[in-house]
Design a protein around this motif. Structure first.
Motif, PDB file in Angstrom:
ATOM      1  N   GLU A   1       7.450   1.599  -9.206  1.00 52.95           N
ATOM      2  CA  GLU A   1       8.393   0.614  -9.731  1.00 52.95           C
ATOM      3  C   GLU A   1       8.836  -0.397  -8.678  1.00 52.95           C
ATOM      4  OE1 GLU A   1      10.672   2.868 -13.258  1.00 52.95           O
ATOM      5  OE2 GLU A   1      11.209   3.587 -11.264  1.00 52.95           O
ATOM      6  N   GLY A   2       8.923  -1.650  -9.122  1.00 53.70           N
ATOM      7  CA  GLY A   2       9.552  -2.704  -8.345  1.00 53.70           C
ATOM      8  C   GLY A   2       8.861  -3.094  -7.054  1.00 53.70           C
ATOM      9  N   VAL A   3       7.527  -3.156  -7.052  1.00 55.42           N
ATOM     10  CA  VAL A   3       6.815  -3.518  -5.825  1.00 55.42           C
ATOM     11  C   VAL A   3       6.438  -5.002  -5.834  1.00 55.42           C
ATOM     12  CG1 VAL A   3       5.929  -1.194  -5.436  1.00 55.42           C
ATOM     13  CG2 VAL A   3       4.575  -2.815  -6.765  1.00 55.42           C
ATOM     14  N   ARG A   4       6.120  -5.527  -4.657  1.00 54.90           N
ATOM     15  CA  ARG A   4       5.736  -6.939  -4.528  1.00 54.90           C
ATOM     16  C   ARG A   4       4.224  -7.105  -4.703  1.00 54.90           C
ATOM     17  NH1 ARG A   4       9.008  -7.052   0.707  1.00 54.90           N
ATOM     18  NH2 ARG A   4      11.105  -6.931  -0.115  1.00 54.90           N
ATOM     19  N   GLN A   5       3.793  -8.342  -4.754  1.00 48.41           N
ATOM     20  CA  GLN A   5       2.392  -8.682  -5.000  1.00 48.41           C
ATOM     21  C   GLN A   5       1.423  -8.068  -3.976  1.00 48.41           C
ATOM     22  OE1 GLN A   5       1.362 -10.396  -7.847  1.00 48.41           O
ATOM     23  NE2 GLN A   5      -0.649  -9.634  -7.183  1.00 48.41           N
ATOM     24  N   PRO A   6       1.749  -8.027  -2.666  1.00 51.22           N
ATOM     25  CA  PRO A   6       0.793  -7.419  -1.724  1.00 51.22           C
ATOM     26  C   PRO A   6       0.478  -5.950  -2.053  1.00 51.22           C
ATOM     27  CG  PRO A   6       2.383  -8.734  -0.526  1.00 51.22           C
ATOM     28  CD  PRO A   6       2.859  -8.675  -1.952  1.00 51.22           C
ATOM     29  N   THR A   7       1.466  -5.218  -2.548  1.00 50.28           N
ATOM     30  CA  THR A   7       1.219  -3.827  -2.933  1.00 50.28           C
ATOM     31  C   THR A   7       0.326  -3.777  -4.166  1.00 50.28           C
ATOM     32  OG1 THR A   7       3.376  -3.206  -2.046  1.00 50.28           O
ATOM     33  CG2 THR A   7       2.303  -1.622  -3.501  1.00 50.28           C
ATOM     34  N   VAL A   8       0.590  -4.648  -5.131  1.00 51.79           N
ATOM     35  CA  VAL A   8      -0.252  -4.729  -6.330  1.00 51.79           C
ATOM     36  C   VAL A   8      -1.694  -5.010  -5.927  1.00 51.79           C
ATOM     37  CG1 VAL A   8      -0.704  -6.043  -8.439  1.00 51.79           C
ATOM     38  CG2 VAL A   8       1.650  -5.465  -7.824  1.00 51.79           C
ATOM     39  N   ASP A   9      -1.893  -5.952  -5.018  1.00 50.58           N
ATOM     40  CA  ASP A   9      -3.234  -6.332  -4.577  1.00 50.58           C
ATOM     41  C   ASP A   9      -3.938  -5.207  -3.809  1.00 50.58           C
ATOM     42  OD1 ASP A   9      -2.756  -8.802  -5.725  1.00 50.58           O
ATOM     43  OD2 ASP A   9      -2.226  -9.769  -3.811  1.00 50.58           O
ATOM     44  N   ALA A  10      -3.179  -4.359  -3.124  1.00 50.62           N
ATOM     45  CA  ALA A  10      -3.780  -3.307  -2.294  1.00 50.62           C
ATOM     46  C   ALA A  10      -4.325  -2.150  -3.116  1.00 50.62           C
ATOM     47  CB  ALA A  10      -2.744  -2.781  -1.298  1.00 50.62           C
ATOM     48  N   ILE A  11      -3.735  -1.874  -4.260  1.00 49.03           N
ATOM     49  CA  ILE A  11      -4.142  -0.731  -5.078  1.00 49.03           C
ATOM     50  C   ILE A  11      -5.355  -1.114  -5.918  1.00 49.03           C
ATOM     51  CG2 ILE A  11      -3.418   0.854  -6.898  1.00 49.03           C
ATOM     52  CD1 ILE A  11      -0.545   0.539  -5.835  1.00 49.03           C
ATOM     53  N   ALA A  12      -6.405  -0.307  -5.826  1.00 51.96           N
ATOM     54  CA  ALA A  12      -7.663  -0.657  -6.512  1.00 51.96           C
ATOM     55  C   ALA A  12      -8.185   0.515  -7.334  1.00 51.96           C
ATOM     56  CB  ALA A  12      -8.713  -1.070  -5.492  1.00 51.96           C
ATOM     57  N   LEU A  13      -8.887   0.183  -8.402  1.00 51.78           N
ATOM     58  CA  LEU A  13      -9.559   1.163  -9.233  1.00 51.78           C
ATOM     59  C   LEU A  13     -10.560   1.935  -8.368  1.00 51.78           C
ATOM     60  CD1 LEU A  13      -9.312   1.700 -12.273  1.00 51.78           C
ATOM     61  CD2 LEU A  13     -11.344   0.317 -12.590  1.00 51.78           C
ATOM     62  N   GLY A  14     -10.583   3.241  -8.500  1.00 47.80           N
ATOM     63  CA  GLY A  14     -11.509   4.067  -7.725  1.00 47.80           C
ATOM     64  C   GLY A  14     -10.945   4.554  -6.399  1.00 47.80           C
ATOM     65  N   ASP A  15      -9.742   4.093  -6.017  1.00 45.49           N
ATOM     66  CA  ASP A  15      -9.135   4.579  -4.772  1.00 45.49           C
ATOM     67  C   ASP A  15      -8.944   6.089  -4.829  1.00 45.49           C
ATOM     68  OD1 ASP A  15      -8.933   2.079  -3.643  1.00 45.49           O
ATOM     69  OD2 ASP A  15      -6.760   1.888  -3.878  1.00 45.49           O
ATOM     70  N   ARG A  16      -9.315   6.754  -3.751  1.00 43.80           N
ATOM     71  CA  ARG A  16      -9.021   8.178  -3.591  1.00 43.80           C
ATOM     72  C   ARG A  16      -7.681   8.257  -2.873  1.00 43.80           C
ATOM     73  NH1 ARG A  16     -12.957  12.147  -3.683  1.00 43.80           N
ATOM     74  NH2 ARG A  16     -11.999  13.108  -1.869  1.00 43.80           N
ATOM     75  N   VAL A  17      -6.675   8.817  -3.549  1.00 41.48           N
ATOM     76  CA  VAL A  17      -5.333   8.853  -2.975  1.00 41.48           C
ATOM     77  C   VAL A  17      -4.986  10.268  -2.521  1.00 41.48           C
ATOM     78  CG1 VAL A  17      -4.525   6.843  -4.253  1.00 41.48           C
ATOM     79  CG2 VAL A  17      -4.206   9.117  -5.225  1.00 41.48           C
ATOM     80  N   TYR A  18      -4.124  10.331  -1.528  1.00 39.19           N
ATOM     81  CA  TYR A  18      -3.706  11.591  -0.923  1.00 39.19           C
ATOM     82  C   TYR A  18      -2.196  11.713  -1.022  1.00 39.19           C
ATOM     83  CZ  TYR A  18      -8.433  11.551   0.751  1.00 39.19           C
ATOM     84  OH  TYR A  18      -9.810  11.518   0.786  1.00 39.19           O
ATOM     85  N   GLU A  19      -1.709  12.952  -1.135  1.00 42.69           N
ATOM     86  CA  GLU A  19      -0.278  13.192  -1.200  1.00 42.69           C
ATOM     87  C   GLU A  19       0.270  13.171   0.215  1.00 42.69           C
ATOM     88  OE1 GLU A  19       3.540  14.754  -1.505  1.00 42.69           O
ATOM     89  OE2 GLU A  19       1.987  15.883  -0.478  1.00 42.69           O
ATOM     90  N   LYS A  20       1.364  12.467   0.424  1.00 39.02           N
ATOM     91  CA  LYS A  20       1.897  12.224   1.774  1.00 39.02           C
ATOM     92  C   LYS A  20       2.249  13.508   2.522  1.00 39.02           C
ATOM     93  CE  LYS A  20       5.989  10.566   4.016  1.00 39.02           C
ATOM     94  NZ  LYS A  20       7.389  10.480   3.741  1.00 39.02           N
TER      95      LYS A  20
END
Length: 161
Positions: A55-74
């Motif tokens: 929620e409530g993120v700016r455009q650079p964060t939107v641009d960074a997230i991509a389909l197919g990204d393998r994400v890890y839990e912090k």
């Protein structure tokens, strides 16, 4: 062994000793039943569809997230899943108008991102566990890749197989 007062070796009454032994046996059996974990039991791994909102993120964060990204839990640093769908919507908040009415208005330059992930999970009747941590609707896992990290809220879970 027993003296005239029924004490064993003159120290402990035989009935008291029997009661203490039975009580200790019941405690030991209870502890075994509740604390013993079968080391050979491994729930069958399953695939889970996890829906998250950022929620409530700016455009650079939107641009960074991509389909197919393998994400890890912090926190666990474990593989959390692969992004299979992304939806971006303008962020909204409730504001008061000059007339005192509450209305929903878009927040300029802010976005809500709805992510769908497919994750390997351990599924039982009691929990769904991803990266060794239980996942439930309403929990807030922080996911990351090499280039971004975002706090999310789980709003959907579905066991696929």
């Amino acid at each position: 062994m027993l003296d005239e007062k029924g004490r064993l070796f003159g120290l402990v009454n035989i009935i008291d000793l029997a009661v203490v032994l039975v009580f200790g046996l019941v405690l030991a059996l209870g502890a075994y039943k509740f604390l013993y974990v079968n080391p050979t039991y491994q729930p069958e791994p399953k695939t889970v569809r996890v829906q998250l909102v950022v929620e409530g993120v700016r455009q650079p964060t939107v641009d960074a997230i991509a389909l197919g990204d393998r994400v890890y839990e912090k926190n666990s640093n474990g593989y959390f899943g692969t992004i299979t769908d992304i939806q971006v919507m303008p962020a909204k908040e409730v504001v008061a108008t000059a007339a005192g009415e509450l209305v929903e208005a878009e927040v300029p330059g802010r976005y809500n991102i709805y992510l769908t992930l497919e994750s390997p999970a351990e599924v039982t009747e009691e929990y769904i566990r991803i990266t060794g941590q239980q996942v439930r609707i309403g929990l807030t896992p922080t996911i990351r890749t090499q280039t971004y990290q975002v706090e999310t809220v789980v709003f959907g879970l579905e066991v696929l197989d």
